[in-house]
Motif scaffolding. Structure first.
Motif, mmCIF file in Angstrom:
data_model
loop_
_atom_site.group_PDB
_atom_site.id
_atom_site.type_symbol
_atom_site.label_atom_id
_atom_site.label_comp_id
_atom_site.label_asym_id
_atom_site.label_seq_id
_atom_site.Cartn_x
_atom_site.Cartn_y
_atom_site.Cartn_z
ATOM 1 N N SER A 40 0.952 -1.177 0.034
ATOM 2 C CA SER A 40 -0.124 0.061 -0.199
ATOM 3 C C SER A 40 0.918 1.298 -0.011
ATOM 4 C CB SER A 40 -0.984 -0.140 1.206
ATOM 5 O OG SER A 40 -1.769 -1.196 1.030
ATOM 6 N N GLU A 41 1.566 1.559 -1.207
ATOM 7 C CA GLU A 41 2.566 2.543 -1.289
ATOM 8 C C GLU A 41 1.539 3.812 -1.685
ATOM 9 O OE1 GLU A 41 6.874 1.450 -1.994
ATOM 10 O OE2 GLU A 41 5.555 1.259 -3.921
ATOM 11 N N ALA A 42 1.843 5.114 -0.886
ATOM 12 C CA ALA A 42 1.183 6.389 -1.561
ATOM 13 C C ALA A 42 1.791 6.792 -2.610
ATOM 14 C CB ALA A 42 1.251 7.205 -0.297
ATOM 15 N N LEU A 43 1.136 7.803 -3.271
ATOM 16 C CA LEU A 43 1.761 8.236 -4.518
ATOM 17 C C LEU A 43 2.594 9.375 -4.144
ATOM 18 C CD1 LEU A 43 1.508 9.243 -7.721
ATOM 19 C CD2 LEU A 43 -0.006 10.620 -7.204
ATOM 20 N N PRO A 44 4.158 9.367 -4.535
ATOM 21 C CA PRO A 44 4.972 10.306 -3.787
ATOM 22 C C PRO A 44 4.472 11.632 -4.307
ATOM 23 C CG PRO A 44 6.301 8.961 -5.269
ATOM 24 C CD PRO A 44 4.737 8.429 -5.336
ATOM 25 N N THR A 45 4.894 12.633 -3.667
ATOM 26 C CA THR A 45 4.733 14.035 -4.148
ATOM 27 C C THR A 45 6.264 14.962 -3.992
ATOM 28 O OG1 THR A 45 4.151 14.818 -1.944
ATOM 29 C CG2 THR A 45 2.322 14.247 -3.510
ATOM 30 N N THR A 46 7.183 14.100 -3.642
ATOM 31 C CA THR A 46 8.642 14.616 -3.178
ATOM 32 C C THR A 46 9.529 13.897 -4.151
ATOM 33 O OG1 THR A 46 8.899 13.177 -1.451
ATOM 34 C CG2 THR A 46 8.188 15.428 -1.071
ATOM 35 N N PRO A 47 10.670 14.363 -4.283
ATOM 36 C CA PRO A 47 11.392 13.545 -5.255
ATOM 37 C C PRO A 47 11.844 12.072 -4.856
ATOM 38 C CG PRO A 47 12.495 15.766 -4.477
ATOM 39 C CD PRO A 47 11.288 15.705 -3.709
ATOM 40 N N SER A 48 12.028 11.329 -5.946
ATOM 41 C CA SER A 48 12.088 9.952 -5.430
ATOM 42 C C SER A 48 13.549 9.655 -4.739
ATOM 43 C CB SER A 48 12.348 9.151 -6.887
ATOM 44 O OG SER A 48 12.535 7.820 -6.809
#
Length: 185
Positions: A40-48
């Motif tokens: 259940s990973e969230a969509l990242p909004t910061t740099p990978s």
């Protein structure tokens, strides 16, 4: 044939059977048929974390970098070797990097499953089971779970114009569990 000779043959045969059974269990990993791994990973909004912020974005278009994550391609998974469903998205992050996201994935579990970005056409049924290793493909790593939502960073410099599909690929048996054709947005 004496008793000792028969006993030696029986021990040898039993040893061979046990060894073959052990190798078969390790190779096929049948317990995975009953074990689900949910991610259940969230969509990242910061740099990978795997891609440096100063890295140039993969080649896609001349669009400026968006301030929020933006889907640049997507597709729906179809079943191949195992019943598979879910959505695949290629997302451009605010830092200019790209990632592949699997949403609502539901597929069978198996040994050595990988997520591949490929140039192969997605075909229905058995005709599509073995096509993804025939041309260009990029392994994004091991499948993190056979259910749920998960993210895979695309390597720096990935030319997205060269890839048209995604496969959940069983590297052990060279077969697609499921695949999606990518449609550019």
């Amino acid at each position: 044939m004496g008793k000792a000779s028969r006993r030696g043959i029986v021990i040898t045969v039993l040893t061979a059977v046990v060894l073959a059974l052990g190798v078969g269990l390790i190779w096929f990993q049948p317990w995975k048929l009953w074990v689900d791994e949910t991610m259940s990973e969230a969509l990242p909004t910061t740099p990978s974390p795997t891609a440096p912020a100063s890295a140039p974005p993969p080649t896609t278009s001349a669009d400026p970098t968006p301030a929020v994550p933006r889907t640049v391609a997507s597709g729906e998974l179809i079943s191949h070797e195992h019943s598979t469903s879910g959505t695949v998205k290629v997302i451009r992050l605010p830092d200019g990097t790209h990632m592949l996201r699997l949403e609502n994935l539901d597929t069978g579990n198996g040994p050595d499953l990988r997520v591949w970005l490929t140039d192969a056409p997605v075909k229905q049924g058995e005709a599509g089971w073995h096509v993804f290793d025939d041309g260009r493909y990029l392994s994004l790593g091991k499948l993190k779970g056979n259910k749920g939502d998960q993210n895979y960073a695309l390597p720096e410099g990935t030319d997205l114009t060269k890839y048209t599909s995604v496969s959940i690929w069983c590297d052990r048996f060279d077969v697609s569990f499921g695949a999606a054709e990518l449609t550019r947005i």
